[in-house]
Write a protein that holds these residues in place. Structure first.
Motif, mmCIF file in Angstrom:
data_model
loop_
_atom_site.group_PDB
_atom_site.id
_atom_site.type_symbol
_atom_site.label_atom_id
_atom_site.label_comp_id
_atom_site.label_asym_id
_atom_site.label_seq_id
_atom_site.Cartn_x
_atom_site.Cartn_y
_atom_site.Cartn_z
ATOM 1 N N VAL A 114 98.668 76.981 36.953
ATOM 2 C CA VAL A 114 99.282 77.913 36.339
ATOM 3 C C VAL A 114 98.229 78.439 35.227
ATOM 4 O O VAL A 114 97.303 77.894 34.712
ATOM 5 N N TYR A 115 98.021 79.738 35.177
ATOM 6 C CA TYR A 115 97.178 80.642 34.635
ATOM 7 C C TYR A 115 97.739 80.673 32.983
ATOM 8 O O TYR A 115 98.516 81.511 32.687
ATOM 9 N N LEU A 116 97.187 79.797 32.025
ATOM 10 C CA LEU A 116 97.581 79.788 30.693
ATOM 11 C C LEU A 116 96.602 79.976 29.764
ATOM 12 O O LEU A 116 95.383 79.897 30.032
ATOM 13 N N PRO A 117 96.688 80.265 28.305
ATOM 14 C CA PRO A 117 95.667 80.241 27.467
ATOM 15 C C PRO A 117 95.270 78.942 26.788
ATOM 16 O O PRO A 117 94.817 79.205 25.669
ATOM 17 N N ASP A 118 95.953 78.061 27.384
ATOM 18 C CA ASP A 118 95.592 76.612 26.643
ATOM 19 C C ASP A 118 94.242 76.216 26.950
ATOM 20 O O ASP A 118 93.951 75.314 27.939
ATOM 21 N N ARG A 119 93.195 76.658 25.981
ATOM 22 C CA ARG A 119 91.911 76.421 26.419
ATOM 23 C C ARG A 119 91.355 75.598 25.188
ATOM 24 O O ARG A 119 92.083 76.065 23.829
ATOM 25 N N PRO A 120 90.385 74.915 24.762
ATOM 26 C CA PRO A 120 89.952 74.556 23.534
ATOM 27 C C PRO A 120 89.938 75.556 22.618
ATOM 28 O O PRO A 120 90.296 75.037 21.235
ATOM 29 N N GLU A 121 88.935 76.639 22.742
ATOM 30 C CA GLU A 121 88.990 77.610 21.719
ATOM 31 C C GLU A 121 90.220 78.050 21.252
ATOM 32 O O GLU A 121 90.336 78.326 19.664
ATOM 33 N N ASN A 122 91.254 78.231 21.990
ATOM 34 C CA ASN A 122 92.413 78.916 21.481
ATOM 35 C C ASN A 122 93.234 77.768 20.845
ATOM 36 O O ASN A 122 94.073 78.224 19.858
ATOM 37 N N ARG A 123 93.110 76.677 21.277
ATOM 38 C CA ARG A 123 93.923 75.557 20.346
ATOM 39 C C ARG A 123 93.357 75.425 19.050
ATOM 40 O O ARG A 123 94.106 75.153 17.861
ATOM 41 N N LEU A 124 92.117 75.650 18.953
ATOM 42 C CA LEU A 124 91.313 75.589 17.448
ATOM 43 C C LEU A 124 91.920 76.690 16.621
ATOM 44 O O LEU A 124 91.932 76.604 15.451
ATOM 45 N N LEU A 125 91.723 77.821 17.227
ATOM 46 C CA LEU A 125 92.267 79.023 16.618
ATOM 47 C C LEU A 125 93.739 78.824 16.095
ATOM 48 O O LEU A 125 94.127 79.439 14.939
ATOM 49 N N ALA A 160 98.653 73.955 19.259
ATOM 50 C CA ALA A 160 97.418 73.635 18.238
ATOM 51 C C ALA A 160 96.674 72.253 18.680
ATOM 52 O O ALA A 160 97.215 71.415 19.412
ATOM 53 N N SER A 161 95.382 72.495 18.250
ATOM 54 C CA SER A 161 94.466 71.404 18.446
ATOM 55 C C SER A 161 94.838 70.225 17.910
ATOM 56 O O SER A 161 95.248 70.079 16.698
ATOM 57 N N ASP A 198 87.411 69.440 20.808
ATOM 58 C CA ASP A 198 87.489 70.713 21.244
ATOM 59 C C ASP A 198 86.486 71.756 20.820
ATOM 60 O O ASP A 198 85.945 72.560 21.461
ATOM 61 N N PHE A 199 85.779 71.464 19.537
ATOM 62 C CA PHE A 199 84.620 72.315 19.200
ATOM 63 C C PHE A 199 83.382 71.887 20.152
ATOM 64 O O PHE A 199 82.795 72.917 20.542
ATOM 65 N N ARG A 200 83.374 70.613 20.618
ATOM 66 C CA ARG A 200 82.300 70.398 21.753
ATOM 67 C C ARG A 200 82.466 71.160 22.966
ATOM 68 O O ARG A 200 81.700 71.445 23.693
ATOM 69 N N ALA A 201 83.646 71.489 23.307
ATOM 70 C CA ALA A 201 84.067 72.172 24.551
ATOM 71 C C ALA A 201 84.180 73.610 24.557
ATOM 72 O O ALA A 201 84.493 74.189 25.422
ATOM 73 N N TRP A 202 83.902 74.125 23.156
ATOM 74 C CA TRP A 202 83.819 75.459 22.969
ATOM 75 C C TRP A 202 82.811 76.191 23.874
ATOM 76 O O TRP A 202 81.696 75.920 24.098
#
Length: 431
Positions: free
Chosen positions: A185-196, A228-229, A235-239
């Motif tokens: 599934v193509y989702l915006p669930d990425r480390p950067e977006n979770r932190l934001l 949310a993260s 998650d910052f390390r995975a940015w």
């Protein structure tokens, strides 16, 4: 007794008390609840080796050299701005200086906050930080968030993706019409977006600015499908840092600031307010280092800090690492520079101008280890009305010398830099 104001603006080293006093940048009144909270906060911070304030009895306290904003559980907002003038100085000028130093700490380009906004902005630092974060997030969402594929295993009434045969063979009687499948599934669930998303939630809950709250609410709806993260550091390390993530770069410093990842000191405890604190020594050091990088000739290496030398060797291992704030290298030449956030008195020779003997011992050790006992060093202090020009040089002997230089934060220049013999660019770039 008249109630204390809910918003208090003072300078570093100011006095705070619970009794009514004429309000100024160097002395102000707070209520007893805020006073007690500051005392408890100072106790927690002092266990980590830092000192937020000095308490004198139960009636007044003196702030140390931290700047920023502290929000107490009772709702009092304490804004602490830099003290870069011995006498006078306005709150607007101090706020503008703090934001300028903060941009250098975050390594943001000067265009992010123009001259007009510095002059017109009149709000505590935390509101300014939240406003900048929301503006960057609004721009990012308009440009488009990055998505990525996630592999999902689920039971569906139809085939989608790959059939999981092992699970399908274990299907109980009567459920053969349902399929165990795996698909992406193509989702915006990425480390950067979770932190934001986490930073946005903190801003939405913490802001008292109606404009900021409305924008935060709108952005929350647009990011509703992003969780949310739960693991901020990971998650910052995975940015991501590839070219496809280039449009995320401007917002990361503001996200780090709100989530307390870049804080030299962050307020921690049960009460989660938008409280941001910075040691002025670190802000001043970062600003001077950034100015040097933009002002020195191409090819000159500026290291902040240097960590290659130690005071001595013990059991064949180095011990007591020596870390000058700034080490400059140009070919075979080296310079050691140290910054100090302290207001000197250039006319007070009897009191050694306010210089510290321990600082000179420290610079002497730096000179021996980093310069081999022969070279030029500098102590850099903020320029004030009582320290306008370099002091006469200090000679350690053996070819090792030290100059004490003022740095003009208003004009953004190091006065007396020619004493060091550093090669500058033909035209100085703005910091």
């Amino acid at each position: 007794m008249t109630p204390a104001p809910r918003k208090v603006s003072v300078r570093e080293h100011a006095w705070l008390c619970t009794e009514p006093v004429p309000a100024s940048l160097d002395c102000a009144q707070v209520n007893e609840s805020a006073f007690d909270y500051l005392c408890r906060l100072s106790d927690r911070i002092s266990r980590g080796g830092a000192r937020l304030l000095q308490v004198e009895g139960r009636r007044r306290l003196k702030l140390d050299n931290f700047v920023g904003v502290i929000e107490t559980p009772c709702g009092t907002v304490l804004e602490i701005v830099p003290k870069h003038h011995s006498e006078g100085g306005s709150l607007a000028d101090a706020r503008a200086l703090l934001r300028k130093l903060l941009l250098a700490l975050l390594d943001l380009p000067a265009r992010d906050v123009g001259e007009a906004s510095l002059q017109l902005f009149d709000a505590p630092l935390s509101d300014w930080v939240m406003g900048r974060f929301l503006a960057e997030l609004d721009t990012l969402v308009s440009c488009g968030l990055r998505f990525e594929y996630h592999r999902v295993s689920e039971e569906l009434p139809f085939l989608r993706g790959q059939l999981n045969l092992n699970q399908q063979l274990r299907q109980p009687p009567g459920c053969e019409h349902r399929f165990h499948v795996q698909h992406e599934v193509y989702l915006p669930d990425r480390p950067e977006n979770r932190l934001l998303k986490l930073a946005l939630e903190r801003v939405r809950q913490g802001t008292r600015n109606a404009k900021h709250w409305r924008l935060a609410q709108e952005l929350s709806f647009r990011l509703a499908e992003i969780p949310a993260s739960q693991q901020v550091k990971q998650d910052f390390r995975a940015w991501g840092h590839d070219r496809l993530m280039a449009h995320y770069r401007p917002i990361r410093p503001w996200c780090e600031l709100i989530l307390n990842q870049l804080m030299p000191l962050a307020v921690a405890g049960e009460y989660q307010g938008m409280s941001l604190l910075f040691p002025m020594e670190k802000l001043f050091e970062c600003f001077v280092a950034r100015w040097l990088r933009g002002s020195l000739a191409a090819g000159v290496d500026v290291r902040t800090p240097a960590r290659s030398q130690s005071l001595c060797v013990h059991q064949q291992k180095p011990i007591f690492q020596l870390e000058p704030d700034i080490l400059i290298a140009d070919g075979s030449q080296r310079w050691v520079l140290d910054t100090k956030w302290k207001l000197l008195e250039a006319s007070n020779r009897a009191n050694k101008y306010g210089l510290s003997q321990s600082d000179f011992y420290q610079l002497f050790a730096y000179g021996q280890k980093y310069l081999g006992g022969n070279g030029r060093m500098a102590l850099i202090y903020p320029r004030t009305e009582n320290f306008r020009s370099p002091l006469d040089g200090f000679d350690f002997g053996g070819g090792l010398s030290l100059v004490v230089l003022p740095f003009d934060l208003d004009q953004e220049c190091l006065l007396g830099a020619e004493h060091l013999g550093l090669a500058h660019r033909p035209k100085r770039l703005a910091a």
